[in-house]
Enzyme design. Structure first.
Site, PDB file in Angstrom:
ATOM      1  N   GLY A  48      21.191  73.487 -46.122  1.00 16.98           N
ATOM      2  CA  GLY A  48      20.096  74.440 -46.051  1.00 16.98           C
ATOM      3  C   GLY A  48      19.029  73.890 -45.124  1.00 16.98           C
ATOM      4  N   GLN A  53      11.149  72.802 -41.164  1.00 18.41           N
ATOM      5  CA  GLN A  53      11.866  71.547 -40.960  1.00 18.41           C
ATOM      6  C   GLN A  53      12.241  71.340 -39.489  1.00 18.41           C
ATOM      7  OE1 GLN A  53      14.663  72.131 -44.515  1.00 18.41           O
ATOM      8  NE2 GLN A  53      14.442  69.909 -44.302  1.00 18.41           N
ATOM      9  N   CYS A  99      17.129  65.454 -48.771  1.00 18.46           N
ATOM     10  CA  CYS A  99      16.451  66.375 -47.860  1.00 18.46           C
ATOM     11  C   CYS A  99      16.572  65.852 -46.437  1.00 18.46           C
ATOM     12  CB  CYS A  99      14.984  66.490 -48.264  1.00 18.46           C
ATOM     13  SG  CYS A  99      14.011  67.586 -47.210  1.00 18.46           S
ATOM     14  N   LEU A 100      16.843  66.750 -45.505  1.00 16.84           N
ATOM     15  CA  LEU A 100      16.933  66.347 -44.099  1.00 16.84           C
ATOM     16  C   LEU A 100      15.601  65.818 -43.576  1.00 16.84           C
ATOM     17  CD1 LEU A 100      19.099  69.295 -42.706  1.00 16.84           C
ATOM     18  CD2 LEU A 100      19.847  66.985 -43.355  1.00 16.84           C
ATOM     19  N   HIS A 141      15.111  74.695 -53.329  1.00 22.29           N
ATOM     20  CA  HIS A 141      14.670  73.626 -52.428  1.00 22.29           C
ATOM     21  C   HIS A 141      14.074  74.222 -51.147  1.00 22.29           C
ATOM     22  CE1 HIS A 141      15.322  69.490 -50.604  1.00 22.29           C
ATOM     23  NE2 HIS A 141      15.236  70.225 -49.516  1.00 22.29           N
ATOM     24  N   GLU A 142      14.792  75.181 -50.547  1.00 21.73           N
ATOM     25  CA  GLU A 142      14.314  75.767 -49.286  1.00 21.73           C
ATOM     26  C   GLU A 142      13.069  76.623 -49.492  1.00 21.73           C
ATOM     27  OE1 GLU A 142      15.453  74.315 -46.799  1.00 21.73           O
ATOM     28  OE2 GLU A 142      17.250  73.516 -47.739  1.00 21.73           O
ATOM     29  N   HIS A 145      10.182  74.364 -49.614  1.00 18.68           N
ATOM     30  CA  HIS A 145       9.746  73.960 -48.262  1.00 18.68           C
ATOM     31  C   HIS A 145       8.756  74.972 -47.693  1.00 18.68           C
ATOM     32  CE1 HIS A 145      11.744  70.343 -46.967  1.00 18.68           C
ATOM     33  NE2 HIS A 145      12.928  70.786 -47.326  1.00 18.68           N
TER      34      HIS A 145
END
Length: 182
Positions: A48, A53, A99-100, A141-142, A145
């Site tokens: 995702g 991000q 997380c990226l 999660h997204e 963000h």
């Protein structure tokens, strides 16, 4: 449309720590952004990715991950709103999350094992995504963000400190490795 992978924005960058702006134009620029987001997510081996991000202050995320039955789900949600089961029907999944934007470390994060996300696709058509398992975690999660939250904002101070220390050590190792190669 094939997208162009963009660099992933890392923890500490202001765009990650503030709520994103709603999308108002469902146009070619949005479609191009979404294509770039998919390319960036795949390049970084993610499941995702939220627009902030890759440094873009808009309420958009993409996903490509399995649900609890192992069925792969892929899509985009613009201007998402998240719906979680009420407390009487909520079951928490306390799985590891990464997380990226916090590359490397993971931590246990308790999240509901089901989530429904309402929003729009890139043309402005309404979409609803019902998620279980990893997909439920991804939707939450997204959406976090886009609200200016990272998973490390949902864990204890001690766990957050450990994650950030591990990230700092990984970044130092990477920098040392890069400088010894030049």
């Amino acid at each position: 449309m094939t997208g162009q992978a963009r660099p992933i924005t890392l923890v500490g960058t202001p765009v990650l720590h503030q709520p994103c702006r709603p999308v108002e134009e469902f146009d070619a620029a949005l479609a191009e952004l979404v294509a770039d987001m998919f390319a960036s997510m795949y390049e970084a081996d993610g499941v995702g990715l939220a627009a902030n991000q890759i440094g873009v202050d808009l309420r958009v995320f993409v996903y490509d991950c399995p649900d609890e039955d192992g069925v792969h789900q892929k899509g985009v949600v613009v201007n998402p709103t998240l719906e979680l089961p009420d407390l009487d029907h909520r079951h928490l999944d306390d799985s590891e999350e990464g997380c990226l934007s916090v590359p490397g470390p993971h931590a246990s994060v308790a999240r509901p094992d089901q989530a429904t996300c309402h929003g729009f696709d890139t043309t402005g058509a309404p979409v609803t995504v019902v998620g279980t398992g990893l997909l439920a975690r991804c939707l939450q999660h997204e959406t976090d963000h886009l609200n200016g939250k990272l998973y490390i904002d949902r864990i204890s101070k001690r766990a957050r400190k450990r994650v950030l220390k591990e990230l700092e050590e990984l970044m130092a190792e990477a920098a040392a490795s890069a400088s010894s190669e030049s």
